[in-house]
Design a protein around this motif. Structure first.
Motif, short mmCIF file in Angstrom:
data_model
loop_
_atom_site.label_atom_id
_atom_site.label_comp_id
_atom_site.label_asym_id
_atom_site.label_seq_id
_atom_site.Cartn_x
_atom_site.Cartn_y
_atom_site.Cartn_z
N LEU A 70 0.70 -1.02 -0.12
CA LEU A 70 -0.77 0.06 -0.13
C LEU A 70 1.00 1.25 -0.08
O LEU A 70 0.40 2.38 -0.95
N TYR A 73 1.66 1.49 -3.47
CA TYR A 73 0.45 1.97 -4.60
C TYR A 73 0.50 3.19 -4.42
O TYR A 73 0.14 4.46 -5.46
N SER A 74 0.84 4.06 -2.41
CA SER A 74 0.45 5.62 -2.47
C SER A 74 1.65 6.56 -3.10
O SER A 74 1.06 7.30 -3.85
N VAL A 77 0.70 5.96 -6.87
CA VAL A 77 -0.18 7.51 -7.21
C VAL A 77 0.26 8.85 -7.27
O VAL A 77 -0.56 9.75 -7.97
N THR A 92 -5.68 5.89 -9.04
CA THR A 92 -5.88 5.25 -8.14
C THR A 92 -6.62 3.66 -8.73
O THR A 92 -5.89 2.98 -7.43
N THR A 93 -7.34 4.03 -9.57
CA THR A 93 -7.60 2.49 -10.37
C THR A 93 -7.02 1.73 -10.81
O THR A 93 -6.68 -0.10 -10.52
N ILE A 96 -4.14 -0.50 -7.98
CA ILE A 96 -4.65 -1.54 -7.63
C ILE A 96 -3.99 -2.53 -8.98
O ILE A 96 -3.24 -3.71 -7.54
N TRP A 99 -0.67 -3.27 -6.73
CA TRP A 99 -0.65 -2.91 -5.28
C TRP A 99 -0.67 -5.23 -5.92
O TRP A 99 0.40 -5.21 -4.36
N LEU A 100 -1.30 -5.44 -6.13
CA LEU A 100 -1.53 -6.60 -6.20
C LEU A 100 -0.42 -7.92 -6.58
O LEU A 100 -0.35 -8.71 -5.89
N ALA A 103 1.98 -7.24 -3.39
CA ALA A 103 0.90 -8.17 -2.72
C ALA A 103 1.56 -9.41 -2.67
O ALA A 103 2.07 -10.43 -1.75
N CYS B 55 -9.15 4.85 -2.79
CA CYS B 55 -9.28 5.24 -4.01
C CYS B 55 -10.48 6.56 -3.64
O CYS B 55 -10.77 7.48 -5.03
N ALA B 88 -2.44 11.42 -1.44
CA ALA B 88 -1.99 10.26 -0.92
C ALA B 88 -1.19 10.12 -0.68
O ALA B 88 -0.42 9.11 -0.15
N SER B 95 0.54 3.83 5.62
CA SER B 95 0.63 2.25 5.37
C SER B 95 2.20 2.49 6.35
O SER B 95 1.44 0.68 6.29
#
Lengths: 112, 142
Positions: A70, A73-74, A77, A92-93, A96, A99-100, A103, B55, B88, B95
């Motif tokens: 995450l 991810y941040s 973004v 943000t989409t 993902i 992120w996946l 992770a 999001c 963010a 996080s």
């Protein structure tokens, strides 16, 4: 029924943290609440009651990897918004997927 | 930098925005539970840090800032994306705090049960706020 309880508990806890994030300033501080343990508190509270401490402990261990993903991810973004000037929804989409990948990849790497 | 509470910000959000976050939070929690049930707690734990909430919050912040500027006759696109980027950046620090929460739960739950969730939350808050303060100081020094 179990999923309805999860849904309601998650909705309430997430909304509470979201309201905190709305009213706090500056925005960078309010952003901390975007990564609050809201989903975790609702999920782990129910799991602790139903499955016991050892089960929750395993979830907590892999949550560390999810949280580090995450953080990546941040960062991604933030860069997409500031440098590439993407819209927030697109950034943000799209992020993902990384992120996946981070992770699941780190879980495979560290937890086997 | 001083942290303050701006209650007027609540008026900026519409009822359906609160409903959206409630639904997203509920879905993210149900998803984490479903993944844990079908693939085990190890996989489920990863989804406790799923970025669904970020999001929604970044998108809403961008929208609010853009609307504020549009009322003044400006496009507001750049201001909106800047505000979402700040959110963010804050979430990135949060996080790391979330990882501290996970660490607390991992190590303390077998002995402290529900107390580990409370201590984990304190760890999240302490680590997140400390990192935010450190970042603010470093930016000021620059």
């Amino acid at each position: 029924m179990e999923y309805l309880v999860r849904f309601l508990a998650g909705g309430i806890v997430v909304s509470a943290f979201a309201v905190l994030g709305d009213v706090l300033r500056p925005k960078s501080f309010a952003g901390l609440f975007g990564a609050a343990p809201s989903v975790a508190l609702a999920t782990l509270g129910l799991a602790l009651w139903k499955e016991g401490g050892d089960y929750v402990s395993i979830e907590g261990r892999s949550m560390i990897l999810g949280a580090l993903a995450l953080a990546a991810y941040s960062l991604l973004v933030c860069q997409l918004l500031m440098r590439a000037r993407w819209s927030a929804l697109a950034a943000t989409t799209t992020a993902i997927l990384p992120w996946l990948a981070i992770a699941l990849g780190s879980r495979q790497l560290f937890l086997g | 930098m001083v942290v303050r509470v701006k209650w007027a910000a609540l008026k900026q959000s519409r009822w359906y925005e609160y409903a959206l976050r409630f639904v997203l939070g509920g879905l993210a929690t149900a998803l984490a539970g479903g993944v844990a049930r079908f693939f085990g707690p190890e996989a489920g734990g990863l989804f406790l840090a799923f970025p669904a909430i970020l999001c929604a919050s970044a998108t809403l912040i961008e929208k609010h800032e853009r609307e504020r500027k549009q009322k003044l006759g400006l496009s507001g696109y750049r201001r909106g994306t800047d505000a979402a980027a700040l959110d963010a950046a804050g979430a990135g620090l949060g996080s790391i705090g979330l990882a501290a929460f996970g660490l607390g739960v991992w190590l303390l739950t077998p002995t402290l049960a529900f107390g580990s969730l409370a201590l984990g939350s304190v760890a999240w808050l302490l680590v997140s706020v400390s990192l935010w303060r450190l970042r603010s100081k470093l930016r000021f020094v620059k």
